[in-house]
Design an enzyme around this catalytic site. Structure first.
Site, PDB file in Angstrom:
ATOM      1  N   TYR A 164     -45.684  16.199   7.499  1.00 19.49           N
ATOM      2  CA  TYR A 164     -45.985  15.236   8.550  1.00 19.49           C
ATOM      3  C   TYR A 164     -47.452  14.849   8.506  1.00 19.49           C
ATOM      4  CZ  TYR A 164     -48.154  18.872  11.483  1.00 19.49           C
ATOM      5  OH  TYR A 164     -48.976  19.850  11.982  1.00 19.49           O
ATOM      6  N   ARG A 206     -53.503  12.468   2.037  1.00 27.29           N
ATOM      7  CA  ARG A 206     -53.078  13.852   2.292  1.00 27.29           C
ATOM      8  C   ARG A 206     -51.559  13.943   2.308  1.00 27.29           C
ATOM      9  NH1 ARG A 206     -55.293  16.903   7.541  1.00 27.29           N
ATOM     10  NH2 ARG A 206     -53.839  15.477   8.543  1.00 27.29           N
ATOM     11  N   ARG A 219     -25.771  21.783   3.515  1.00 29.19           N
ATOM     12  CA  ARG A 219     -26.762  22.861   3.603  1.00 29.19           C
ATOM     13  C   ARG A 219     -26.690  23.798   2.402  1.00 29.19           C
ATOM     14  NH1 ARG A 219     -28.029  27.868   5.390  1.00 29.19           N
ATOM     15  NH2 ARG A 219     -29.983  28.048   6.536  1.00 29.19           N
ATOM     16  N   HIS A 277     -29.881  26.123   0.094  1.00 32.24           N
ATOM     17  CA  HIS A 277     -31.331  26.300   0.032  1.00 32.24           C
ATOM     18  C   HIS A 277     -31.990  25.525  -1.111  1.00 32.24           C
ATOM     19  CE1 HIS A 277     -30.426  29.420   2.879  1.00 32.24           C
ATOM     20  NE2 HIS A 277     -31.694  29.751   3.001  1.00 32.24           N
ATOM     21  N   LYS A 309     -49.386  20.139   4.697  1.00 30.18           N
ATOM     22  CA  LYS A 309     -49.107  19.841   6.110  1.00 30.18           C
ATOM     23  C   LYS A 309     -47.596  19.805   6.322  1.00 30.18           C
ATOM     24  CE  LYS A 309     -50.956  16.982   9.873  1.00 30.18           C
ATOM     25  NZ  LYS A 309     -51.305  18.055  10.776  1.00 30.18           N
ATOM     26  N   GLU A 361     -58.424  29.053  11.092  1.00 32.68           N
ATOM     27  CA  GLU A 361     -58.411  27.765  11.801  1.00 32.68           C
ATOM     28  C   GLU A 361     -57.573  27.922  13.060  1.00 32.68           C
ATOM     29  OE1 GLU A 361     -56.223  24.671   9.708  1.00 32.68           O
ATOM     30  OE2 GLU A 361     -54.823  26.140   8.918  1.00 32.68           O
ATOM     31  N   LEU A 413     -55.762  24.042   6.578  1.00 34.59           N
ATOM     32  CA  LEU A 413     -55.471  22.637   6.302  1.00 34.59           C
ATOM     33  C   LEU A 413     -56.794  21.891   6.207  1.00 34.59           C
ATOM     34  CD1 LEU A 413     -53.148  20.470   6.201  1.00 34.59           C
ATOM     35  CD2 LEU A 413     -53.825  19.937   8.544  1.00 34.59           C
TER      36      LEU A 413
HETATM   37  N1  PLP Z   1     -55.359  22.641  11.122  1.00 29.84           N
HETATM   38  C1  PLP Z   1     -54.083  22.597  11.518  1.00 29.84           C
HETATM   39  C2  PLP Z   1     -53.228  23.823  11.379  1.00 29.84           C
HETATM   40  C3  PLP Z   1     -53.542  21.408  12.050  1.00 29.84           C
HETATM   41  O1  PLP Z   1     -52.257  21.369  12.437  1.00 29.84           O
HETATM   42  C4  PLP Z   1     -54.377  20.283  12.178  1.00 29.84           C
HETATM   43  C5  PLP Z   1     -53.873  19.017  12.740  1.00 29.84           C
HETATM   44  O2  PLP Z   1     -52.750  18.883  13.095  1.00 29.84           O
HETATM   45  C6  PLP Z   1     -55.718  20.378  11.778  1.00 29.84           C
HETATM   46  C7  PLP Z   1     -56.162  21.580  11.238  1.00 29.84           C
HETATM   47  C8  PLP Z   1     -56.649  19.212  11.898  1.00 29.84           C
HETATM   48  O3  PLP Z   1     -56.341  18.211  10.973  1.00 29.84           O
HETATM   49  P1  PLP Z   1     -56.695  16.679  11.253  1.00 29.84           P
HETATM   50  O4  PLP Z   1     -58.168  16.638  11.531  1.00 29.84           O
HETATM   51  O5  PLP Z   1     -56.339  15.989   9.995  1.00 29.84           O
HETATM   52  O6  PLP Z   1     -55.885  16.258  12.421  1.00 29.84           O
END
Ligand code: PLP
Length: 285
Positions: free
Chosen positions: A33, A52, A100, A102, A149, A182, A207
């Site tokens: 996403y 990304r 379904r 895997h 992501k 994070e 991320l």
């Molecule tokens: N880290 C995580 C786990 C996130 O889910 C997000 C955003 O959803 C971020 C960092 C920040 O990313 P961005 O600045 O691209 O929104």
């Protein structure tokens, strides 16, 4: 006004928007996403978000559902149909619908695409930023590829809920070595007593936030001292300032960590300045 969602080629009323029960996003969290900020009706940093997205899809070997500029058209159309001025647009792409199993579905299975958009209460967000937010720390328990992501967010869901139950707004994951990776949905930053801005390098342990990426430009433009290195919980407790970044929260000051006030417990001046300056450096169109 009724909300509209884009689902696999059609714009439908939000209340009727649905994917198949055998969509692999639903069955296996087999999808990715993006969340893009909308400001004044325009997309913020679309190019970087799309890059990304392309990378996330490639890492999971999910086919690009359509050319990325066509996806951009859908993002804009969804923003317009929902009359979003200040808010977010959300895009999800999964490996598609198949019986379904895997292993990957048969060749030719079309990825599913869903896009939604909604307004934020900008005044309320600014009020929150003026007050700052509490965060808590929780043990890191995610897989080692959180640089992708992916919609597989269960540890993030549980961490965010733990934060809420503790009266906080965000949870910071802490690795086994005692360093902060994070937030559940944001990147984490501190400013040391010497005035150095510190954030973790963007390896596969976090991320690579688009907001983080742009903020690095903001810091460079202001000649601010930056260290991209892991920092410990103890360092965060002793920081002069702390803040989080994400597309939906931009730069959000952190005023307490695990119940301990950051400095005097008020939002830091640098965090506030970075928040004000952010959009001058973002790509908006
Ligand atoms: N880290 C995580 C786990 C996130 O889910 C997000 C955003 O959803 C971020 C960092 C920040 O990313 P961005 O600045 O691209 O929104």
């Amino acid at each position: 006004m009724s909300r509209i969602a884009y689902v696999n080629g059609r714009y439908v009323p939000h209340r009727d928007a649905a994917v198949h029960v055998e969509d692999r996003g639903y069955q296996f969290a087999d999808g990715v996403y993006e969340v893009c900020e909308v400001r004044g009706g325009r997309l913020v940093d679309e190019r970087r978000h799309m890059e990304r997205l392309r990378r996330s899809l490639a890492e999971l070997r999910i086919a690009e559902p359509m050319p990325l500029n066509a996806l951009g058209v859908i993002l804009r159309e969804t923003v317009q149909r929902n009359r979003v001025r200040d808010g977010i647009v959300y895009l999800q792409a999964t490996r598609g619908v198949a019986p379904r199993d895997h292993g990957f579905p048969p060749a030719g299975t079309r990825p599913s695409v869903v896009v939604t958009a909604r307004n934020h209460d900008r005044a309320r967000n600014e009020k929150t930023a003026a007050e700052g937010i509490p965060v808590i720390t929780v043990p890191e328990n995610r897989w080692p590829r959180v640089d992708i992501k992916s919609v597989s967010l269960l540890p993030n869901v549980l961490a965010k809920q733990a934060a809420r139950e503790a009266g906080a707004k965000e949870a910071w994951f802490v690795d086994r070595d005692g360093t902060i990776t994070e937030g559940a949905s944001t990147n984490a930053w501190i400013v040391t007593s010497a005035g150095t801005v510190v954030t973790r390098p963007t390896t596969s342990a976090i991320l690579r936030g688009i907001t983080l990426t742009v903020l690095l430009d903001v810091l460079a433009a202001h000649g601010l001292k930056l260290e991209e290195r892991p920092f410990t919980v103890e360092e965060a407790y002793a920081a002069r300032e702390a803040f989080i970044t994400s597309a939906s929260q931009i730069v959000m000051p952190v005023v307490s960590i695990d119940g301990r006030p950051v400095a005097n417990g008020a939002p830091g001046l640098l965090s506030a300045a970075l928040r004000r300056d952010f959009h001058a450096h973002a790509e908006i169109d």
